[in-house]
Design a protein around this motif. Structure first.
Motif, PDB file in Angstrom:
ATOM      1  N   ILE A 184      42.799  51.200  54.362  1.00  0.00           N
ATOM      2  CA  ILE A 184      43.152  50.181  55.347  1.00  0.00           C
ATOM      3  C   ILE A 184      42.575  48.833  54.935  1.00  0.00           C
ATOM      4  O   ILE A 184      43.192  47.790  55.163  1.00  0.00           O
ATOM      5  N   GLY A 185      41.420  48.857  54.279  1.00  0.00           N
ATOM      6  CA  GLY A 185      40.862  47.605  53.783  1.00  0.00           C
ATOM      7  C   GLY A 185      41.770  46.960  52.752  1.00  0.00           C
ATOM      8  O   GLY A 185      42.123  45.777  52.850  1.00  0.00           O
ATOM      9  N   GLY A 186      42.190  47.752  51.773  1.00  0.00           N
ATOM     10  CA  GLY A 186      43.087  47.228  50.748  1.00  0.00           C
ATOM     11  C   GLY A 186      44.397  46.757  51.350  1.00  0.00           C
ATOM     12  O   GLY A 186      44.928  45.698  51.001  1.00  0.00           O
ATOM     13  N   TYR A 187      44.900  47.543  52.278  1.00  0.00           N
ATOM     14  CA  TYR A 187      46.140  47.187  52.951  1.00  0.00           C
ATOM     15  C   TYR A 187      45.982  45.862  53.693  1.00  0.00           C
ATOM     16  O   TYR A 187      46.878  45.016  53.680  1.00  0.00           O
ATOM     17  N   GLY A 188      44.827  45.668  54.311  1.00  0.00           N
ATOM     18  CA  GLY A 188      44.569  44.424  55.036  1.00  0.00           C
ATOM     19  C   GLY A 188      44.607  43.222  54.111  1.00  0.00           C
ATOM     20  O   GLY A 188      45.177  42.188  54.452  1.00  0.00           O
ATOM     21  N   PHE A 189      44.004  43.363  52.911  1.00  0.00           N
ATOM     22  CA  PHE A 189      44.059  42.246  51.961  1.00  0.00           C
ATOM     23  C   PHE A 189      45.508  41.893  51.647  1.00  0.00           C
ATOM     24  O   PHE A 189      45.880  40.726  51.573  1.00  0.00           O
ATOM     25  N   ARG A 206      48.235  42.539  53.476  1.00  0.00           N
ATOM     26  CA  ARG A 206      49.046  42.104  54.612  1.00  0.00           C
ATOM     27  C   ARG A 206      48.526  40.834  55.272  1.00  0.00           C
ATOM     28  O   ARG A 206      49.282  40.103  55.880  1.00  0.00           O
ATOM     29  N   PHE A 207      47.211  40.612  55.206  1.00  0.00           N
ATOM     30  CA  PHE A 207      46.638  39.474  55.923  1.00  0.00           C
ATOM     31  C   PHE A 207      46.174  38.376  54.962  1.00  0.00           C
ATOM     32  O   PHE A 207      46.692  37.271  54.996  1.00  0.00           O
ATOM     33  N   SER A 208      45.178  38.704  54.131  1.00  0.00           N
ATOM     34  CA  SER A 208      44.547  37.644  53.335  1.00  0.00           C
ATOM     35  C   SER A 208      45.558  36.933  52.452  1.00  0.00           C
ATOM     36  O   SER A 208      45.655  35.709  52.468  1.00  0.00           O
ATOM     37  N   LEU A 209      46.314  37.694  51.666  1.00  0.00           N
ATOM     38  CA  LEU A 209      47.201  37.060  50.706  1.00  0.00           C
ATOM     39  C   LEU A 209      48.294  36.243  51.380  1.00  0.00           C
ATOM     40  O   LEU A 209      48.464  35.066  51.065  1.00  0.00           O
ATOM     41  N   PRO A 210      49.055  36.809  52.307  1.00  0.00           N
ATOM     42  CA  PRO A 210      50.142  36.005  52.878  1.00  0.00           C
ATOM     43  C   PRO A 210      49.665  34.875  53.786  1.00  0.00           C
ATOM     44  O   PRO A 210      50.281  33.823  53.815  1.00  0.00           O
ATOM     45  N   ILE A 211      48.578  35.078  54.537  1.00  0.00           N
ATOM     46  CA  ILE A 211      48.234  34.080  55.551  1.00  0.00           C
ATOM     47  C   ILE A 211      47.392  32.958  54.956  1.00  0.00           C
ATOM     48  O   ILE A 211      47.581  31.795  55.297  1.00  0.00           O
ATOM     49  N   VAL A 212      46.470  33.294  54.085  1.00  0.00           N
ATOM     50  CA  VAL A 212      45.615  32.249  53.512  1.00  0.00           C
ATOM     51  C   VAL A 212      45.660  32.303  51.979  1.00  0.00           C
ATOM     52  O   VAL A 212      44.631  32.491  51.329  1.00  0.00           O
ATOM     53  N   PRO A 213      46.837  32.095  51.385  1.00  0.00           N
ATOM     54  CA  PRO A 213      46.953  32.269  49.935  1.00  0.00           C
ATOM     55  C   PRO A 213      46.094  31.273  49.155  1.00  0.00           C
ATOM     56  O   PRO A 213      45.495  31.653  48.142  1.00  0.00           O
ATOM     57  N   ASP A 214      46.005  30.027  49.644  1.00  0.00           N
ATOM     58  CA  ASP A 214      45.276  29.036  48.843  1.00  0.00           C
ATOM     59  C   ASP A 214      43.786  29.318  48.822  1.00  0.00           C
ATOM     60  O   ASP A 214      43.144  29.246  47.775  1.00  0.00           O
ATOM     61  N   ALA A 215      43.249  29.660  50.006  1.00  0.00           N
ATOM     62  CA  ALA A 215      41.834  29.999  50.043  1.00  0.00           C
ATOM     63  C   ALA A 215      41.581  31.277  49.250  1.00  0.00           C
ATOM     64  O   ALA A 215      40.565  31.407  48.569  1.00  0.00           O
ATOM     65  N   SER A 216      42.514  32.211  49.330  1.00  0.00           N
ATOM     66  CA  SER A 216      42.344  33.442  48.558  1.00  0.00           C
ATOM     67  C   SER A 216      42.266  33.125  47.082  1.00  0.00           C
ATOM     68  O   SER A 216      41.475  33.716  46.342  1.00  0.00           O
ATOM     69  N   LEU A 217      43.104  32.168  46.669  1.00  0.00           N
ATOM     70  CA  LEU A 217      43.067  31.799  45.256  1.00  0.00           C
ATOM     71  C   LEU A 217      41.756  31.107  44.926  1.00  0.00           C
ATOM     72  O   LEU A 217      41.110  31.408  43.917  1.00  0.00           O
ATOM     73  N   GLU A 218      41.338  30.213  45.828  1.00  0.00           N
ATOM     74  CA  GLU A 218      40.131  29.456  45.562  1.00  0.00           C
ATOM     75  C   GLU A 218      38.924  30.380  45.415  1.00  0.00           C
ATOM     76  O   GLU A 218      38.044  30.144  44.613  1.00  0.00           O
ATOM     77  N   TYR A 219      38.897  31.420  46.266  1.00  0.00           N
ATOM     78  CA  TYR A 219      37.741  32.319  46.225  1.00  0.00           C
ATOM     79  C   TYR A 219      38.032  33.621  45.508  1.00  0.00           C
ATOM     80  O   TYR A 219      37.272  34.569  45.618  1.00  0.00           O
ATOM     81  N   ALA A 220      39.155  33.630  44.763  1.00  0.00           N
ATOM     82  CA  ALA A 220      39.482  34.864  44.034  1.00  0.00           C
ATOM     83  C   ALA A 220      38.352  35.243  43.098  1.00  0.00           C
ATOM     84  O   ALA A 220      38.033  36.427  42.938  1.00  0.00           O
ATOM     85  N   TRP A 221      37.704  34.226  42.506  1.00  0.00           N
ATOM     86  CA  TRP A 221      36.604  34.528  41.582  1.00  0.00           C
ATOM     87  C   TRP A 221      35.536  35.363  42.262  1.00  0.00           C
ATOM     88  O   TRP A 221      34.964  36.277  41.677  1.00  0.00           O
ATOM     89  N   LEU A 222      35.301  35.032  43.546  1.00  0.00           N
ATOM     90  CA  LEU A 222      34.249  35.753  44.280  1.00  0.00           C
ATOM     91  C   LEU A 222      34.635  37.226  44.442  1.00  0.00           C
ATOM     92  O   LEU A 222      33.842  38.140  44.176  1.00  0.00           O
ATOM     93  N   VAL A 223      35.876  37.437  44.887  1.00  0.00           N
ATOM     94  CA  VAL A 223      36.307  38.814  45.110  1.00  0.00           C
ATOM     95  C   VAL A 223      36.371  39.565  43.785  1.00  0.00           C
ATOM     96  O   VAL A 223      35.974  40.735  43.708  1.00  0.00           O
ATOM     97  N   ILE A 224      36.860  38.871  42.748  1.00  0.00           N
ATOM     98  CA  ILE A 224      36.933  39.546  41.449  1.00  0.00           C
ATOM     99  C   ILE A 224      35.531  39.928  40.980  1.00  0.00           C
ATOM    100  O   ILE A 224      35.295  41.042  40.495  1.00  0.00           O
TER     101      ILE A 224
END
Lengths: 518, 478
Positions: free
Chosen positions: A268-273, A275-293
């Motif tokens: 469900i966590g992966g699914y949330g990323f 369904r929520f993180s990528l589509p709703i806040v794509p730019d911030a996700s990109l900006e902080y992708a380094w952190l998640v990676i």
């Protein structure tokens, strides 16, 4: 033929309402309770198969009918859309696309196996155990079907109650500590998401996921929302450094609880990323992708090492779960970076890999925990040092366990290979160093898994308890053999699963390429 | 001049007054064995009053604006009456076991109800004070109902002294406002507050009024009386003062702040925000350390008051509707929670230590299940009723400018979850002590009503739309 049935509602409510007759059967008639529970779980699984058949046929239909423009979610089928709370415009909106279908099937499939597993291993309060499992199943299906953010949240949080009870009542010695930790950790994560969703509601006046995906947000808003989502889903996945609840919960949970936790809940966590993180806040996700990676890589490498030193089998598999789920988050966020750099094919491969990894990990980790459960029911210990030479007394079990171990290492031909391979493929396109680090995990994974197999399965018979072990009975064989078949099938022939998810993933990649900055 | 329409507008209150007097007289002639007559008659009186409230006789205002009957008043009155009826049903077995089953309990409770009804309908400062004092004086006497218990007497004394202090503060503030506005009528005050440029005196009054409100609610840092009173009072009284008066307190805050002092919003909103955060912090953190369930619920009340204040902070109709919804959900949940304590208590044994609930799921699985529902609802876990109250107040503050309040609310909701879960843990995960008192077979009406009450938390959680719609309508949203 099922296309016009409210199949998704049926999938959610059948197990939840089915829990009532199970409870009525009562703890004093455990056999009746088990049978009713199995019937409900099996019926739900059949409904999910009906959903699958309806799904395949419906694609052309919904496009031909000119289904309402859902933007990103236009692949959603079998939709049910009712007004739930008029004042807040909250909708009871369900629908599935390929991604959800795969996860719903995983849920219903695993739940049947879990009910069968609980047949012998649960002795006390059988009816309540089975009822909690069924309620949990319905809520998890709800999470994967909800297209309204608040509805999603209700399922997402509601799930905690049955799981809390499952670990707390049927768990091991430190169950109270483990279950409180589990509950508070997850609640901690999700409440910030709720605040984020409410802020989005303030912006848009709706909780519809499709609308939230469209709304323009400034960089600052996106950053706040990104972290609200990140906390919620990172705890659920779980990612390093908020993973510490998982080993405790796994170790103390009853076998069935561990299987559900590993096979479905973490997804469900992966699914949330996705369904929520990528589509709703794509730019911030990109900006902080380094952190998640970075967090994912730490999970993959460091937690892999942590797994190596564990003495408790369940703990070892729990840490291995964290490492494997690291691949999922890695794949998702690398794909985002790839998509923005113009490599749509690579991005699709990364998300595909993440999804396949989720499904595969569902089977493999579920099977590993079920296997440990089989051993635990006989020996009442999970310590590796109490075992040795199990192959001599339980050859059938040993054969299947070795297969699952191989899948856990990511051996080609098993399901574990496909997802990891695709993610590493995508990672190399993003940054060879990241790819190399991710690939490195295959060695650590092999090390801790094979060492576990060596110490538990092979060698001389370690003590008289092992010598007295009986091989699996028919029920256990059925469960593990089914899982083994699934692992092999997915490993040798991943194409159908890939095809199922192609369309929504392509749509997602198309969506995240476009910046939302307002 | 008092006209007939004035009387007609006040028909529910007038009926209640007469009925209380009649009950008081009737009770004199009843033998102790016939006390149930008073009990059932009181419930009938509440039902009839509720029916009268819903009939909307007369005009929207009466006595020259002293009394207001708008949507807000109607909703609050209905739920005050409903909660009190629940309380009466839950209290009876407990009172009977302790030879406290006396007519005074019912009469005092009904007088308090009358006070609350006037309070939520108040259109002038005098009316607010009258309603409040009627409620407060009845409550002081109720807390002291068990006069042989030193704990009760101490609690009553403390309640009385601090309550009188709070009333004094409120009255002082009101006199300042009267001095500035030259009127006791809330509408006039509203107009003056909006127009005046010399606000020093008004603001001085507002501070005292807010303090008075915070005292009555039990918001930190004016909460000191609350845990002692909750613990010291007989549980049958705690269940009353812990539930319905929260609705009245909301009504009072709404009348004073929105009705009268709206123009000074920027000033009292900040005060309320600080009170809210303090209450959330102190209530939730102190509740963790309690070993007495009544005391724990008292601290939990403080934290819930903090949440309720969050709804008031922005001074928007949506926020008021959310706060009212929250007050209703809290009153119903609290009544059920204390109802469980009453249910499990028996002659000579108060089921008020958390340890008394060990292994309840094995001794009385149904009650344990109900209690678990109540605790999850108080904790705010979906899909239970309590979650949606939290959702609505968080929604009211999750807007730019007050986002920090939403985040603070969220953080303390996490802290709070621990002590509610602890009750579930004790009931489900612990084994009962060998000498645990077996759950007694409760009398049938109580069992039925309590079950409906607790299950309603689940049902209302799934279908809270109409109730919220009613609240929203009362504040003129759509």
């Amino acid at each position: 033929m099922f296309a016009n049935w409210p199949l998704l509602s049926l999938l959610i409510w059948l197990p939840i309402l089915g829990a009532i007759p199970v409870l009525l059967a009562g703890d004093r008639r455990p056999d009746l309770a088990r049978r009713v529970a199995l019937a409900v779980a099996a019926a739900t699984f059949l409904v999910s198969l009906a959903m699958l058949s309806a799904f395949n046929h419906a694609i052309a239909d919904s496009i031909a009918r000119g289904a309402a423009d859902l933007g990103l979610l236009k692949n959603m089928q079998l939709q049910e859309n009712l007004l739930w709370i008029e004042a807040l415009n909250v909708r009871y909106h369900l629908g599935v696309d390929g991604i959800s279908v795969a996860l719903v099937l995983l849920t219903t499939f695993t739940s049947v196996l879990v009910v069968i597993l609980g047949w012998g291993s649960v002795e006390k309060k059988v009816a309540q155990y089975m009822a909690a499992m069924l309620v949990l199943e319905g809520l998890m299906v709800g999470v994967f079907c909800a297209l309204d953010a608040l509805l999603f949240y209700v399922f997402f949080e509601g799930m905690l109650i049955p799981m809390f009870i499952l670990i707390g009542v049927w768990g091991g010695a430190r169950r109270v500590y483990a279950t409180l930790k589990f509950f508070i950790y997850t609640f901690f994560g999700s409440i910030f998401m709720l605040v984020g969703l409410l802020y989005l509601y303030f912006k848009t006046g709706t909780f519809e996921l499709a609308e939230l995906a469209k709304v323009g947000l400034s960089a600052k808003e996106q950053a706040w929302l990104f972290f609200a989502f990140l906390i919620a889903f990172a705890v659920k996945v779980p990612m390093w450094p908020v993973h510490t609840w998982l080993p405790d919960a796994h170790v103390e949970a009853p076998t069935g609880g561990s299987v559900v936790l590993a096979a479905i809940m973490l997804k469900i966590g992966g699914y949330g990323f996705i369904r929520f993180s990528l589509p709703i806040v794509p730019d911030a996700s990109l900006e902080y992708a380094w952190l998640v990676i970075a967090m994912s890589l730490i999970a993959v490498v460091y937690v892999g090492y942590v797994a190596l030193v564990q003495e408790d089998m369940k703990k070892l598999i729990a840490y291995s779960s964290i490492a494997h789920m690291g691949f999922v988050t890695l794949g998702v966020f690398i794909s985002l970076a790839l998509a923005r750099s113009g490599n749509a094919t690579g991005a699709a491969v990364g998300i595909q890999g993440a999804m396949v990894q989720m499904i595969s990990h569902g089977f493999v980790s579920g099977a590993m925990f079920a296997s440990v459960g089989v051993l635990y029911d006989r020996m009442h210990t999970r310590m590796i040092r109490d075992y040795g030479g199990v192959v001599n007394t339980m050859p059938r079990f040993a054969a299947l366990f070795v297969l699952f171990a191989m899948a856990n290492c990511g051996l080609p031909g098993t399901s574990g290979f496909v997802g990891e391979f695709w993610v590493i493929l995508a990672a190399f396109q993003h940054n060879p160093l990241v790819g190399a680090l991710a690939a490195f995990t295959l060695i650590i994974g092999a090390a801790y898994t094979l060492w576990l197999v060596k110490r538990v399965i092979f060698g001389e018979v370690a003590n008289e308890h092992v010598a007295e072990l009986q091989d699996m009975n028919g029920r256990e064989t059925l469960v593990l053999a089914t899982l083994a078949a699934a692992v092999l099938l997915l490993g040798l022939w991943p194409q159908p699963l890939g095809n199922l998810m192609d369309a929504p993933i392509a749509e997602l990649v198309k969506h995240i390429v476009i910046s939302k900055g307002a | 001049m008092i006209s007939l329409t004035d009387i007609l507008t006040l028909l529910p209150e007038s009926f209640l007054t007469l009925a209380i007097c009649a009950l008081l007289l009737l009770d004199l002639f009843l033998k102790p064995a016939q006390r149930s007559v008073t009990h059932y008659l009181s419930i009938v009186v509440l039902a009839v009053t509720g029916w009268l409230v819903l009939q909307h006789f007369g005009e929207p205002t009466a006595f020259g604006g002293m009394f207001v009957r708008d949507g807000v008043a109607v909703v609050l009155k209905v739920f005050v009456l409903l909660t009190t009826a629940l309380v009466f049903v839950y209290a009876r077995p407990y009172l009977r076991d302790r030879s406290l089953f006396v007519g005074e309990y019912y009469v005092l409770c009904l007088f308090a109800v009358l006070g609350m009804m006037l309070l939520v309908s108040a259109g002038s400062l005098v009316m607010i004070y009258l309603g409040l004092e009627l409620l407060a004086l009845s409550s002081y006497a109720l807390v002291a109902l068990n006069r042989d218990s030193p704990l009760s007497s101490e609690a009553a004394m403390k309640y009385f002294v601090l309550g009188a202090l709070a009333s004094g503060m409120l009255l002082y503030g009101m006199s300042m406002i009267y001095g500035a506005a030259g009127s006791l009528d809330l509408n006039t005050i509203h107009a003056v507050a909006a127009a005046s440029t010399q606000r020093g005196l008004l603001l001085f009054g507002v501070v005292f009024v807010v303090v008075g409100i915070a005292f009555k609610f039990g918001a930190a840092p004016f909460h000191m009386w609350l845990p002692d009173v909750y613990q010291g009072a007989p549980t049958a009284v705690t269940v009353f003062i812990g539930s319905a008066p929260k609705l009245a307190a909301f009504g009072m805050a709404y009348r004073l702040l929105e009705g009268g002092l709206d123009g000074l919003g920027g000033h009292w909103q900040l005060m309320l925000a600080l009170l809210a955060v303090l209450s959330l912090a102190i209530g939730n953190i102190a509740a963790i350390m309690q070993s007495n369930l009544k005391r724990m619920l008292a601290y939990s009340t403080i934290s819930h008051v903090g949440f309720l204040f969050l709804g008031l902070v922005n001074g928007q109709p949506e926020g008021y509707a959310a706060a009212m919804f929250y007050a209703i959900s809290y009153a119903l949940t609290a009544a059920a929670a204390f109802g469980i304590i009453l249910l499990l208590s028996r002659a000579g044994f108060e089921a008020e230590e958390i340890a008394d609930y060990k292994g309840l799921s094995q001794r009385a699985p149904w009650y344990a299940f109900l209690m678990a529902l109540i605790m999850f609802s108080l904790a705010g876990v979906p899909p239970l009723f309590g979650f949606f109250g939290k959702l609505l107040v968080l929604k009211a503050v999750a807007v730019p400018g007050t986002l920090w309040l939403a985040i603070a609310g969220a953080i303390f909701a996490i802290v709070g979850i621990y002590y509610y879960l602890r009750i579930v843990k004790v009931m489900y995960f612990d084994d009962p002590d060998a000498d645990a008192v077996p759950a007694k077979p409760a009398d049938a009406p109580m069992r039925a009503v309590l079950s409906v009450n607790a299950l309603a938390l689940l049902v209302l959680g799934l279908t809270w739309g109409p109730l919220y719609g009613w609240c929203a309508q009362a504040f003129g949203i759509r």
